[in-house]
Design an enzyme around this catalytic site. Sequence first.
Site, PDB file in Angstrom:
ATOM      1  N   SER A   1       0.834  -1.216   0.000  1.00 11.45           N
ATOM      2  CA  SER A   1       0.000   0.000   0.000  1.00 11.45           C
ATOM      3  C   SER A   1       0.867   1.263   0.000  1.00 11.45           C
ATOM      4  CB  SER A   1      -0.982   0.003   1.179  1.00 11.45           C
ATOM      5  OG  SER A   1      -0.312   0.243   2.391  1.00 11.45           O
TER       6      SER A   1
ATOM      7  N   MET B   1      10.935  -6.755   4.388  1.00 12.44           N
ATOM      8  CA  MET B   1      11.218  -7.449   5.642  1.00 12.44           C
ATOM      9  C   MET B   1      12.563  -8.178   5.648  1.00 12.44           C
ATOM     10  SD  MET B   1       8.963  -6.294   7.364  1.00 12.44           S
ATOM     11  CE  MET B   1       7.334  -6.112   8.012  1.00 12.44           C
TER      12      MET B   1
ATOM     13  N   ILE C   1      16.972  -7.795   5.703  1.00 10.44           N
ATOM     14  CA  ILE C   1      18.012  -6.856   6.139  1.00 10.44           C
ATOM     15  C   ILE C   1      19.080  -6.768   5.057  1.00 10.44           C
ATOM     16  CG2 ILE C   1      19.806  -6.469   7.878  1.00 10.44           C
ATOM     17  CD1 ILE C   1      17.856  -7.960   9.826  1.00 10.44           C
ATOM     18  N   LEU C   2      19.385  -5.542   4.647  1.00 14.81           N
ATOM     19  CA  LEU C   2      20.397  -5.336   3.602  1.00 14.81           C
ATOM     20  C   LEU C   2      21.795  -5.388   4.220  1.00 14.81           C
ATOM     21  CD1 LEU C   2      18.547  -2.360   1.897  1.00 14.81           C
ATOM     22  CD2 LEU C   2      18.781  -4.673   0.951  1.00 14.81           C
TER      23      LEU C   2
ATOM     24  N   HIS D   1       8.785   2.942   9.128  1.00 15.99           N
ATOM     25  CA  HIS D   1       8.634   1.999  10.239  1.00 15.99           C
ATOM     26  C   HIS D   1       7.399   2.382  11.055  1.00 15.99           C
ATOM     27  CE1 HIS D   1       9.872  -0.969  13.148  1.00 15.99           C
ATOM     28  NE2 HIS D   1       9.621  -0.097  14.099  1.00 15.99           N
TER      29      HIS D   1
ATOM     30  N   GLU E   1       1.069   6.791   7.440  1.00 16.70           N
ATOM     31  CA  GLU E   1       2.268   6.416   6.680  1.00 16.70           C
ATOM     32  C   GLU E   1       2.160   6.949   5.252  1.00 16.70           C
ATOM     33  OE1 GLU E   1       3.583   2.326   6.835  1.00 16.70           O
ATOM     34  OE2 GLU E   1       2.778   2.075   8.843  1.00 16.70           O
TER      35      GLU E   1
END
Length: 194
Positions: A21, A95, A97-98, A114, A179
């Site tokens: 979204s 979701m 982690i880079l 977040h 958001e």
Amino acid sequence: MIKLNGTKKINIAVFISGKGSNLENLIKCSKDRKSKFKISLVISNNSKALGLKLTRKFNIKKKIINFNNSKLIEKNLLKVFEKKHINIICLAGFMKILSKSFIKKFDGRILNIHPSLLPKYKGLNTHLRAIQNNEQYSGCTVHFVNSKIDSGKIILQKRVKIFKKDTAKSLAARVLIQEHALYPRALNKVINDL
Ligand code: GAR
């Protein structure tokens, strides 16, 4: 360093894992005549992410990537970004982690949204934890991504009141509305500061 492409619009890659979204909202904002950004690429670690349907609807290039072999994958991604002149990455419900090296390459140009008032409630189940701790407010934060989870410099935040009758679900729905207002504002702020 990824170079700006000389056109007026900043190229954005949005990373998603689920519903999308926030992605949809960013795409819609990018269609505004005055928008300074264009969603040029969507990356997902999840081939079943509902948000991927938006790429077809809005004719946006997508890549589904298994981030488990992250070093090699991220190296190839950087090449794709260079080719497509991607200037900024927006994580939107992503979701995974880079890696530190990837983040370093895009230092100051990876944003995340977040669902909490950081630095409170990093990680998962933010709304449930806020309710259980009898907080008066939850909210959302757009921040730069650094090598520590949900810890980079805050760009913008919005508070959302928690009501007695709230469940994690009802609160999440109200925060999500905020958001959608916050992410484009934060992105425009970053673009203006480039
Ligand atoms: C949003 O609430 C976003 O803040 C959250 O996932 C949801 C994605 O919704 N992100 C995180 O929890 C990241 N740690 P969407 O797919 O509908 O944009």
